[in-house]
Write an enzyme that holds these catalytic residues in place. Structure first.
Site, mmCIF file in Angstrom:
data_model
loop_
_atom_site.group_PDB
_atom_site.id
_atom_site.type_symbol
_atom_site.label_atom_id
_atom_site.label_comp_id
_atom_site.label_asym_id
_atom_site.label_seq_id
_atom_site.Cartn_x
_atom_site.Cartn_y
_atom_site.Cartn_z
ATOM 1 N N HIS A 63 10.238 -12.410 8.009
ATOM 2 C CA HIS A 63 11.455 -11.601 7.863
ATOM 3 C C HIS A 63 11.179 -10.087 7.892
ATOM 4 O O HIS A 63 11.871 -9.335 8.578
ATOM 5 C CB HIS A 63 12.155 -12.003 6.561
ATOM 6 N N TYR A 81 18.845 -15.884 2.808
ATOM 7 C CA TYR A 81 20.316 -15.906 2.900
ATOM 8 C C TYR A 81 20.882 -17.040 2.036
ATOM 9 O O TYR A 81 22.093 -17.151 1.872
ATOM 10 C CB TYR A 81 20.805 -16.118 4.346
ATOM 11 N N ASP A 109 21.097 -18.075 13.728
ATOM 12 C CA ASP A 109 20.140 -17.328 12.916
ATOM 13 C C ASP A 109 20.364 -17.645 11.438
ATOM 14 O O ASP A 109 21.495 -17.875 11.011
ATOM 15 C CB ASP A 109 20.340 -15.823 13.144
ATOM 16 N N LYS A 119 13.723 -17.749 8.415
ATOM 17 C CA LYS A 119 12.749 -16.663 8.248
ATOM 18 C C LYS A 119 12.028 -16.759 6.914
ATOM 19 O O LYS A 119 12.635 -17.117 5.893
ATOM 20 C CB LYS A 119 13.447 -15.292 8.318
#
Ligand SMILES: NC(=O)c1ccc[n+]([C@@H]2O[C@H](COP(=O)([O-])OP(=O)(O)OC[C@H]3O[C@@H](n4cnc5c(N)ncnc54)[C@H](OP(=O)(O)O)[C@@H]3O)[C@@H](O)[C@H]2O)c1
Length: 280
Positions: free
Chosen positions: A110, A52, A47, A77
């Site tokens: 997201h 991030y 993931d 995402k």
């Protein structure tokens, strides 16, 4: 010896393993090292997210690992600030450039950010990206049934996966039932409740002792028996392996009920209700 992980088939035919690896906070060289170690341990579903800021680390780990690309399932995402159709398409392309990959296996929206009301446009961008071969499977994250209903009605395409907050203190019974009814697979984020007080829960400790397993192993096993795919994050090779070693025991129906019974309406770790909480 590698651990054999069961596979789950999605509504578009792609398969994913029953446990994945979370990468939030795994960045830079240390992040690459942790992700390579996770792949070595046996994780195949990874993931990640544009927000991030580690799509580069994930891509680098894919290149350094000895596992062929086609055996991996790499996820990213779409961030909330790029829901407008054209921006969403460009962001998926940018995600691929950052990762240095030709395609993602899974790409998710997201957060729905309902007050901005652009998530249907974003979904149309993912539908098109799948047609163009940028992404193999498309899904969403943090979508409530009302958001899911709308994208399905307006585009005719149902997501393969919805990744939601899910752990024993927030078991998402109704949301999971809705997914099941509509052929959507549930992924669990913060499956260990981000290692908070859940680990000290006496009911789970008792079940763990009975099986001679650790508390995190019992919690992750509970996810898989619910039919949800947990995405535990760990920087430590020992804990990565521990979190995968959950296919040599099973929880009884009573133990499952006991753990699910710990859920409470206000059990979200950070109170992030997608009806009102938004991320950009
Ligand atoms: N879609 C979304 O909105 C969303 C939101 C949040 C998270 N996510 C995804 O879900 C993934 C997992 O969630 P998360 O990172 O929030 O939390 P989590 O996986 O529930 O918990 C991670 C924490 O647990 C510790 N830990 C892991 N295994 C352990 C073990 N066996 N024993 C003791 N401690 C252990 C980790 O520490 P060490 O690293 O030191 O082992 C880390 O502090 C994220 O990484 C991200 O990929 C998605």
């Amino acid at each position: 010896m590698s651990i054999s992980i069961p596979e789950i088939k999605l509504n578009d035919g792609m398969t994913v393993p029953a446990v994945g690896f979370g990468t939030y906070k795994l960045n830079g060289a240390a992040g690459v090292q942790a992700i390579v170690s996770a792949i070595d341990a046996g994780y195949r579903l990874i993931d990640s997210a544009f927000n991030y800021e580690n799509e580069g680390a994930v891509g680098e780990a894919v290149r350094r690992s000895s596992v062929p690309r086609e055996q991996l399932r790499i996820t990213s995402k779409l961030p909330g600030r790029h829901h407008a159709y054209k921006e969403a398409v460009q962001t998926i392309q940018e995600s691929l450039y950052r990762a240095g990959l030709d395609y993602f296996d899974l790409y998710l929206i997201h957060w729905p950010n309902p007050s901005k009301d652009l998530y249907v446009e974003a979904w149309q961008a993912l539908v098109d990206a799948q047609k163009w071969g940028l992404v193999r499977s498309i899904g969403v994250s943090n979508f409530l049934p009302e958001h899911l209903q709308r994208i399905i009605k307006e585009t005719g395409v149902a997501p393969s996966i919805n990744q939601v907050e899910l752990h024993p203190y927030f078991a998402q019974e109704e949301q999971r039932a809705w997914h099941e009814e509509h052929g959507i697979v549930t992924e669990s984020w913060s499956p260990l409740g981000r290692a908070n007080h859940l680990f000290e829960d006496p009911a789970i400790q008792k079940i763990a002792a009975a099986h001679q397993k650790s508390v995190p192993q019992v919690i992750l096993r509970w996810h898989t028996q619910l039919g949800a795919i947990p995405l535990p994050k760990s920087a430590s090779p020992e804990r990565q392996l521990e979190n995968l070693s959950i296919f040599d025991f099973s929880l009884s129906e009573e133990e499952m009920r006991t753990i699910s019974g710990l859920s409470r309406p206000d059990g979200r770790t950070f109170g992030q209700d997608p009806a009102t909480y938004e991320e950009f």
